[in-house]
Design a protein around this motif. Structure first.
Motif, mmCIF file in Angstrom:
data_model
loop_
_atom_site.group_PDB
_atom_site.id
_atom_site.type_symbol
_atom_site.label_atom_id
_atom_site.label_comp_id
_atom_site.label_asym_id
_atom_site.label_seq_id
_atom_site.Cartn_x
_atom_site.Cartn_y
_atom_site.Cartn_z
ATOM 1 N N VAL A 1 0.842 -1.194 0.000
ATOM 2 C CA VAL A 1 0.000 0.000 0.000
ATOM 3 C C VAL A 1 0.877 1.244 0.000
ATOM 4 N N PRO A 2 0.375 2.365 -0.528
ATOM 5 C CA PRO A 2 1.150 3.606 -0.489
ATOM 6 C C PRO A 2 1.077 4.260 0.883
ATOM 7 N N GLU A 3 2.108 5.011 1.221
ATOM 8 C CA GLU A 3 2.038 5.786 2.453
ATOM 9 C C GLU A 3 0.869 6.761 2.332
ATOM 10 N N GLY A 4 0.226 7.036 3.430
ATOM 11 C CA GLY A 4 -0.943 7.895 3.389
ATOM 12 C C GLY A 4 -2.245 7.130 3.294
ATOM 13 N N THR A 5 -2.175 5.789 3.172
ATOM 14 C CA THR A 5 -3.388 4.976 3.181
ATOM 15 C C THR A 5 -4.092 5.128 4.532
ATOM 16 N N SER A 6 -5.413 5.116 4.495
ATOM 17 C CA SER A 6 -6.194 5.281 5.719
ATOM 18 C C SER A 6 -5.730 4.327 6.816
#
Length: 367
Positions: A143-148
């Motif tokens: 997942v990308p950083e900043g994912t909920s």
């Protein structure tokens, strides 16, 4: 497993066995389609069948699932005299991605790889983590950083290994694709693997059943990588080919104004993406995809249906989320995009919008 199906590259015509762990075409590196012919589903035969998407077994490339969590058969509720909403956030993992994830997990279970990997902005990852847990498969989700944080917590809770990648959604995808080349790895890509699309097409089969053998005039669908839209296009083509509907509904694709490469290409009359534009932050993180691999297929599907693209602003997304919440439906910010679009640009005739993810996954959009 239905071994009569095979992977087929729509770009160059190359083929691969479904039993091979080839996640994309070796010749042109494009995503696979599935060379598979669905059988017609009889509306009269559905009474008494299982209360999940597997009730449409004639139309699915897999049968007799072992990792189902009862996904599908979500409610259809009226919002206005002409617009209804399908509550696809009422799924086991609280998003429509369960429709495709169960197909990928079931396929992986039968292929028995050493491990499964997936990449996601959140919802597809949580779905794959859950269904791999159900299937007893080792799973890693990129997942990308900043994912909920709530989505990250859900992925961890299902026992998947979480790999947080610095950068945006595309960075997470690149990292997962690099890992997908390791021996014994099944890349459960909701973008590249067509089994996912054959799961999402059940969204339309359910509408067809709920509406007594017909479909609305318009299907409004959020588009990032286009998995729900392409599944919808598959289903409408199958139903029409089998004589089960008289005409195909228009497909109206919705993107956030901040990240709208497909809408820009459509308006330019292009068959492929035009020159990439800067990606701006958006509340609709689930559809913030600057370079979708199936862009050509998405654009063609919308045009062939007589549909169009609509874009929504961040203010419209916030307003739509609050409006739906006032109607008793708390939906995540990506999931309200279609309601925002159709509210701003009403269509003639009947329309259905999907409410794709639960508000509990992300909370209320910042004002």
């Amino acid at each position: 497993m239905t071994m009569s199906a095979s992977y087929l590259c729509p770009r160059c015509g190359a083929r691969s066995s479904v039993s091979a762990l080839t996640w994309r075409c070796r010749e042109c590196q494009g995503p696979w389609d599935l060379d598979y012919r669905a059988a017609p589903v009889s509306l009269a035969s559905l009474s008494g069948r299982t209360g999940s998407l597997w009730r449409y077994e004639e139309a699915l490339p897999l049968s007799d699932p072992h990792c189902s969590l009862g996904e599908g058969r979500t409610p259809l509720v009226r919002l206005t005299d002409t617009v209804s909403a399908k509550l696809d956030f009422l799924m086991p993992t609280l998003s429509f991605k369960d429709r495709g994830a169960v197909m990928l997990a079931e396929l992986a279970r039968r292929l028995a790889p050493r491990r499964v990997i997936a990449d996601s902005s959140g919802n597809a990852g949580t779905a794959m983590a859950a269904y791999c847990a159900r299937a007893g498969l080792d799973c890693a989700v990129y997942v990308p950083e900043g994912t909920s944080p709530k989505k990250l917590e859900q992925i961890r809770a299902h026992g998947a290994r979480l790999v947080v990648v610095p950068g945006d959604r595309e960075a997470a995808a690149r990292a997962a694709r690099e890992a997908a080349g390791e021996p014994g790895t099944f890349y459960a890509s909701h973008v590249f693997n067509p089994y996912f699309l054959h799961g999402t097409k059940t969204y339309v089969y359910e509408l067809w059943e709920d509406l007594g053998g017909r479909l609305p005039d318009t299907l409004v669908v959020p588009v990032g990588n286009g998995t729900l839209l392409l599944g919808a296009a598959l289903a409408t083509a199958e139903l029409y080919e089998h004589g089960l509907i008289r005409s195909r509904p228009a497909l109206v694709a919705v993107q956030a104004e901040a990240v709208a490469p497909l809408a820009e290409a459509f308006r330019a009359g292009a068959d492929e993406l035009t020159a990439s534009a800067p990606v701006r932050p958006t509340l609709a993180e689930g559809i913030a995809i600057p370079d979708p691999p199936r862009a050509r297929q998405i654009l063609r599907a919308v045009r062939e249906s007589g549909g169009t693209f609509l874009t929504v602003t961040e203010a419209q997304i916030r307003t739509a989320q609050l409006d739906l919440a006032a109607r008793g439906l708390f939906v995540e910010s990506t999931g309200v995009a279609c309601w925002a679009a159709i509210s701003a640009a009403p269509r003639t005739g009947s329309a259905v919008v999907p409410l794709c993810g639960a508000g509990a996954k992300t909370g209320l959009a910042a004002r």
